[in-house]
Design an enzyme around this catalytic site. Sequence first.
Site, PDB file in Angstrom:
ATOM      1  CG  ASP A 163     -17.003  66.952  79.035  1.00  8.89           C
ATOM      2  OD1 ASP A 163     -17.457  67.864  78.783  1.00  8.89           O
ATOM      3  OD2 ASP A 163     -17.784  65.476  80.005  1.00  8.89           O
TER       4      ASP A 163
ATOM      5  CG  HIS B   1     -18.481  65.748  76.431  1.00  8.32           C
ATOM      6  ND1 HIS B   1     -18.767  65.924  77.229  1.00  8.32           N
ATOM      7  CD2 HIS B   1     -19.570  65.336  75.229  1.00  8.32           C
ATOM      8  CE1 HIS B   1     -21.085  65.361  76.710  1.00  8.32           C
ATOM      9  NE2 HIS B   1     -20.572  64.998  75.689  1.00  8.32           N
TER      10      HIS B   1
ATOM     11  CB  SER C 124     -23.111  63.789  76.265  1.00  8.81           C
ATOM     12  OG  SER C 124     -23.087  65.051  76.177  1.00  8.81           O
TER      13      SER C 124
END
Length: 311
Positions: free
Chosen positions: A249, A279, A154
């Site tokens: 995501d 995610h 991320s």
Amino acid sequence: MTLDPQVQGLLEQFQAMGLKDFCDMSVEEARQTLALFIQLEGDAEDVAEVKDLEVPGPGGDIPVRAYRVSGEARPIIVYYHGGGFVLGDIEVADKPCRQLANASDCHVVSVDYRLAPEAKAPAGAEDCYAATAWVAEHASELGGDGRLAVSGDSAGGNLAAVVPLMARERGGPDIALQILLYPIVDAVNESSSRSENGEGYLLTQASMRWFEDHYLNGADVDASDLRVSPLHGDLSGLPPAIVVTAGYDPLRDEGNAYAAKLKEAGVPTVHLQNPGMIHGFMWLGGAIGHTAGVYEEVGQHARETLGAVKA
């Protein structure tokens, strides 16, 4: 695409618990909430040695945690945790780092870089670059064999994409591989997946804006700076890459675009798409069975690229 049944069950549990969106929390509450996700990461895998250190950085000493998989010299993966540049630390990333180390047969060094809003962009990137340069200089002390990789998830995936760009421009250190787990790579444009998957899949579009506001509002750089949005840079001459994306995501499209642009630039790139995942699934291995296989797949490709041999 069909949402993985275990993912669906987990999201239903979150809804039943009344889990608030990060953007509806204070920064401190959000940090405490993210720490609770440690319980969803599964069991902590054993490694040969774990050592906490501090290394010099542009804003003061940077805490790092070094994991050794054996007493033998191995490649080192420098890892940058996720959390939107606002949340997370080396404790939340502890189990994932152990799993990555064992899957790749590489030593891992996890970096506790400065967070926003206390430290705006590009503080996190500069810390990660400084820590990576230090690891390269002290590789032998850490059990390294001279081969260096970077990885992150991320926001950490953003940093793992940015550090090789910084290393290319600054003349080192040499990085042999970048492992980008559902990375943030474009703060300039909002891709269709940010709206398509912007509600109901743990990370929301509103929270993405909340994170970016904390990281960028009042910062010395803007969204177009390549230390924030590497998708807009020249990607030629970068190290080989492993890019992991998830179908549900908000960051899916920009991760897909980054993998495609790396390939277009002539960078050897393995793109591992996970259509049924959300995610953050690499931190949810205790609840989602699919995660373990992705670690093994990432580890296999890392060993092939770095020349590491799994015992």
